[in-house]
Design a protein around this motif. Sequence first.
Motif, PDB file in Angstrom:
ATOM      1  N   ALA A 145       9.048   5.212  -0.842  1.00 41.97           N
ATOM      2  CA  ALA A 145       8.992   4.137  -1.831  1.00 41.97           C
ATOM      3  C   ALA A 145      10.257   3.287  -1.773  1.00 41.97           C
ATOM      4  O   ALA A 145      10.197   2.049  -1.850  1.00 41.97           O
ATOM      5  CB  ALA A 145       8.810   4.713  -3.229  1.00 41.97           C
ATOM      6  N   PHE A 146      11.387   3.938  -1.612  1.00 42.04           N
ATOM      7  CA  PHE A 146      12.652   3.212  -1.504  1.00 42.04           C
ATOM      8  C   PHE A 146      12.655   2.315  -0.266  1.00 42.04           C
ATOM      9  O   PHE A 146      13.071   1.157  -0.320  1.00 42.04           O
ATOM     10  CB  PHE A 146      13.818   4.208  -1.454  1.00 42.04           C
ATOM     11  CG  PHE A 146      15.164   3.563  -1.342  1.00 42.04           C
ATOM     12  CD1 PHE A 146      15.688   2.818  -2.387  1.00 42.04           C
ATOM     13  CD2 PHE A 146      15.918   3.711  -0.193  1.00 42.04           C
ATOM     14  CE1 PHE A 146      16.929   2.224  -2.275  1.00 42.04           C
ATOM     15  CE2 PHE A 146      17.154   3.118  -0.072  1.00 42.04           C
ATOM     16  CZ  PHE A 146      17.668   2.373  -1.113  1.00 42.04           C
ATOM     17  N   GLY A 147      12.161   2.847   0.848  1.00 37.85           N
ATOM     18  CA  GLY A 147      12.075   2.051   2.075  1.00 37.85           C
ATOM     19  C   GLY A 147      11.134   0.866   1.914  1.00 37.85           C
ATOM     20  O   GLY A 147      11.416  -0.233   2.415  1.00 37.85           O
ATOM     21  N   ALA A 148      10.014   1.068   1.230  1.00 34.22           N
ATOM     22  CA  ALA A 148       9.076  -0.040   1.007  1.00 34.22           C
ATOM     23  C   ALA A 148       9.693  -1.110   0.110  1.00 34.22           C
ATOM     24  O   ALA A 148       9.502  -2.309   0.354  1.00 34.22           O
ATOM     25  CB  ALA A 148       7.781   0.490   0.380  1.00 34.22           C
ATOM     26  N   VAL A 149      10.434  -0.701  -0.887  1.00 37.61           N
ATOM     27  CA  VAL A 149      11.094  -1.687  -1.757  1.00 37.61           C
ATOM     28  C   VAL A 149      12.129  -2.473  -0.974  1.00 37.61           C
ATOM     29  O   VAL A 149      12.225  -3.706  -1.105  1.00 37.61           O
ATOM     30  CB  VAL A 149      11.741  -0.982  -2.987  1.00 37.61           C
ATOM     31  CG1 VAL A 149      12.671  -1.912  -3.728  1.00 37.61           C
ATOM     32  CG2 VAL A 149      10.664  -0.481  -3.923  1.00 37.61           C
ATOM     33  N   LEU A 150      12.905  -1.768  -0.146  1.00 38.94           N
ATOM     34  CA  LEU A 150      13.892  -2.483   0.668  1.00 38.94           C
ATOM     35  C   LEU A 150      13.207  -3.444   1.630  1.00 38.94           C
ATOM     36  O   LEU A 150      13.681  -4.560   1.855  1.00 38.94           O
ATOM     37  CB  LEU A 150      14.753  -1.490   1.448  1.00 38.94           C
ATOM     38  CG  LEU A 150      15.794  -0.720   0.650  1.00 38.94           C
ATOM     39  CD1 LEU A 150      16.561   0.233   1.564  1.00 38.94           C
ATOM     40  CD2 LEU A 150      16.749  -1.648  -0.054  1.00 38.94           C
ATOM     41  N   ILE A 154       0.834  -1.201   0.000  1.00 33.86           N
ATOM     42  CA  ILE A 154       0.000   0.000   0.000  1.00 33.86           C
ATOM     43  C   ILE A 154       0.869   1.250   0.000  1.00 33.86           C
ATOM     44  O   ILE A 154       0.613   2.199  -0.750  1.00 33.86           O
ATOM     45  CB  ILE A 154      -0.967  -0.018   1.201  1.00 33.86           C
ATOM     46  CG1 ILE A 154      -1.995  -1.126   1.010  1.00 33.86           C
ATOM     47  CG2 ILE A 154      -1.658   1.326   1.382  1.00 33.86           C
ATOM     48  CD1 ILE A 154      -2.831  -1.414   2.242  1.00 33.86           C
ATOM     49  N   VAL A 155       1.910   1.266   0.829  1.00 31.74           N
ATOM     50  CA  VAL A 155       2.817   2.416   0.877  1.00 31.74           C
ATOM     51  C   VAL A 155       3.499   2.601  -0.471  1.00 31.74           C
ATOM     52  O   VAL A 155       3.646   3.728  -0.958  1.00 31.74           O
ATOM     53  CB  VAL A 155       3.864   2.239   2.007  1.00 31.74           C
ATOM     54  CG1 VAL A 155       4.988   3.246   1.882  1.00 31.74           C
ATOM     55  CG2 VAL A 155       3.206   2.359   3.363  1.00 31.74           C
ATOM     56  N   LEU A 156       3.902   1.527  -1.087  1.00 34.92           N
ATOM     57  CA  LEU A 156       4.578   1.598  -2.381  1.00 34.92           C
ATOM     58  C   LEU A 156       3.656   2.158  -3.456  1.00 34.92           C
ATOM     59  O   LEU A 156       4.056   3.033  -4.239  1.00 34.92           O
ATOM     60  CB  LEU A 156       5.078   0.207  -2.767  1.00 34.92           C
ATOM     61  CG  LEU A 156       6.071   0.096  -3.900  1.00 34.92           C
ATOM     62  CD1 LEU A 156       7.302   0.918  -3.607  1.00 34.92           C
ATOM     63  CD2 LEU A 156       6.457  -1.352  -4.110  1.00 34.92           C
ATOM     64  N   ILE A 157       2.424   1.714  -3.498  1.00 34.85           N
ATOM     65  CA  ILE A 157       1.466   2.211  -4.488  1.00 34.85           C
ATOM     66  C   ILE A 157       1.150   3.681  -4.228  1.00 34.85           C
ATOM     67  O   ILE A 157       1.170   4.507  -5.153  1.00 34.85           O
ATOM     68  CB  ILE A 157       0.181   1.354  -4.473  1.00 34.85           C
ATOM     69  CG1 ILE A 157       0.480  -0.036  -5.034  1.00 34.85           C
ATOM     70  CG2 ILE A 157      -0.936   2.025  -5.266  1.00 34.85           C
ATOM     71  CD1 ILE A 157      -0.636  -1.022  -4.833  1.00 34.85           C
ATOM     72  N   PHE A 158       0.867   4.027  -2.977  1.00 35.71           N
ATOM     73  CA  PHE A 158       0.531   5.414  -2.655  1.00 35.71           C
ATOM     74  C   PHE A 158       1.688   6.354  -2.949  1.00 35.71           C
ATOM     75  O   PHE A 158       1.497   7.413  -3.545  1.00 35.71           O
ATOM     76  CB  PHE A 158       0.127   5.545  -1.182  1.00 35.71           C
ATOM     77  CG  PHE A 158      -0.128   6.962  -0.777  1.00 35.71           C
ATOM     78  CD1 PHE A 158      -1.295   7.597  -1.157  1.00 35.71           C
ATOM     79  CD2 PHE A 158       0.803   7.669  -0.038  1.00 35.71           C
ATOM     80  CE1 PHE A 158      -1.535   8.915  -0.797  1.00 35.71           C
ATOM     81  CE2 PHE A 158       0.583   8.979   0.321  1.00 35.71           C
ATOM     82  CZ  PHE A 158      -0.594   9.604  -0.056  1.00 35.71           C
ATOM     83  N   SER A 159       2.907   5.978  -2.542  1.00 33.41           N
ATOM     84  CA  SER A 159       4.037   6.880  -2.777  1.00 33.41           C
ATOM     85  C   SER A 159       4.344   6.999  -4.264  1.00 33.41           C
ATOM     86  O   SER A 159       4.750   8.070  -4.729  1.00 33.41           O
ATOM     87  CB  SER A 159       5.269   6.421  -1.998  1.00 33.41           C
ATOM     88  OG  SER A 159       5.682   5.147  -2.424  1.00 33.41           O
ATOM     89  N   GLY A 160       4.138   5.944  -5.027  1.00 26.55           N
ATOM     90  CA  GLY A 160       4.343   6.032  -6.473  1.00 26.55           C
ATOM     91  C   GLY A 160       3.343   6.966  -7.135  1.00 26.55           C
ATOM     92  O   GLY A 160       3.714   7.811  -7.963  1.00 26.55           O
ATOM     93  N   LEU A 161       2.075   6.838  -6.769  1.00 30.33           N
ATOM     94  CA  LEU A 161       1.054   7.741  -7.329  1.00 30.33           C
ATOM     95  C   LEU A 161       1.277   9.179  -6.884  1.00 30.33           C
ATOM     96  O   LEU A 161       1.160  10.117  -7.672  1.00 30.33           O
ATOM     97  CB  LEU A 161      -0.338   7.266  -6.927  1.00 30.33           C
ATOM     98  CG  LEU A 161      -0.808   5.960  -7.554  1.00 30.33           C
ATOM     99  CD1 LEU A 161      -2.133   5.529  -6.951  1.00 30.33           C
ATOM    100  CD2 LEU A 161      -0.931   6.105  -9.058  1.00 30.33           C
ATOM    101  N   PHE A 162       1.608   9.366  -5.602  1.00 34.44           N
ATOM    102  CA  PHE A 162       1.846  10.710  -5.089  1.00 34.44           C
ATOM    103  C   PHE A 162       3.048  11.345  -5.781  1.00 34.44           C
ATOM    104  O   PHE A 162       3.019  12.528  -6.131  1.00 34.44           O
ATOM    105  CB  PHE A 162       2.070  10.664  -3.572  1.00 34.44           C
ATOM    106  CG  PHE A 162       2.240  12.019  -2.967  1.00 34.44           C
ATOM    107  CD1 PHE A 162       1.147  12.831  -2.751  1.00 34.44           C
ATOM    108  CD2 PHE A 162       3.495  12.485  -2.615  1.00 34.44           C
ATOM    109  CE1 PHE A 162       1.295  14.086  -2.196  1.00 34.44           C
ATOM    110  CE2 PHE A 162       3.653  13.729  -2.059  1.00 34.44           C
ATOM    111  CZ  PHE A 162       2.556  14.531  -1.851  1.00 34.44           C
ATOM    112  N   SER A 163       4.098  10.565  -6.012  1.00 35.64           N
ATOM    113  CA  SER A 163       5.277  11.087  -6.707  1.00 35.64           C
ATOM    114  C   SER A 163       4.941  11.504  -8.126  1.00 35.64           C
ATOM    115  O   SER A 163       5.428  12.532  -8.609  1.00 35.64           O
ATOM    116  CB  SER A 163       6.394  10.042  -6.724  1.00 35.64           C
ATOM    117  OG  SER A 163       6.826   9.759  -5.434  1.00 35.64           O
ATOM    118  N   ALA A 164       4.120  10.725  -8.800  1.00 31.22           N
ATOM    119  CA  ALA A 164       3.748  11.067 -10.176  1.00 31.22           C
ATOM    120  C   ALA A 164       2.946  12.367 -10.229  1.00 31.22           C
ATOM    121  O   ALA A 164       3.221  13.238 -11.069  1.00 31.22           O
ATOM    122  CB  ALA A 164       2.943   9.923 -10.787  1.00 31.22           C
TER     123      ALA A 164
END
Length: 127
Positions: free
Chosen positions: A118-123, A37-47
Motif C-alpha cells: 500500500a505504501f508503494g502504491a501511494v508513492l 487496484i493494488v491500493l484497494i486490495f492491500s487496504g482490504l487485506f490489511s483490514a
Amino acid sequence: MENGAKDERSRFWTVYQKVASQHDDEFLEQYGGDMDIVLIFSGLFSAVNTAFIATMEPSDATTTDALLTQIITLMVMNSHGTPITDTYPLPVPPAYSNGQIWFQTLAYASLSFSLLAAFGAVLGKQW
C-alpha cells in the motif's frame, strides 16, 4: 546547409516529444489504474488480516478477573482486621503451540507486506 540541419533536428525533437508524450500518457493511465487496484486490495487485506490478528491475542479478561478477585479478597480481609499473609499469584496464560506461533508469524508478515504494498502504491500514485 546549416539551416537545413537545424530544421531536421527541430522536426526530430518535435516528433520525439509527441511520441514520448503519447507513450507516457498511456503508461500513466494503465499503471495508475493498476496502482489503484493494488491500493484497494492491500487496504482490504490489511483490514481483514488485522481483525484476525486481534482475535489471536490472549484475553486480558482472565488477568483482570484475577486482579479484581485479589483486590476484593484483600479489602474483605482488611475490613475484618485479618492480617494479610498469603500471596496471590496471577494466573499464567497458556503457552502457545508451535502451530499458533507459525500462524501468528505468517499473519504479521503478511500484514507487513500488505502495508508495504500500500505504501508503494501511494508513492507510485504521488510520483
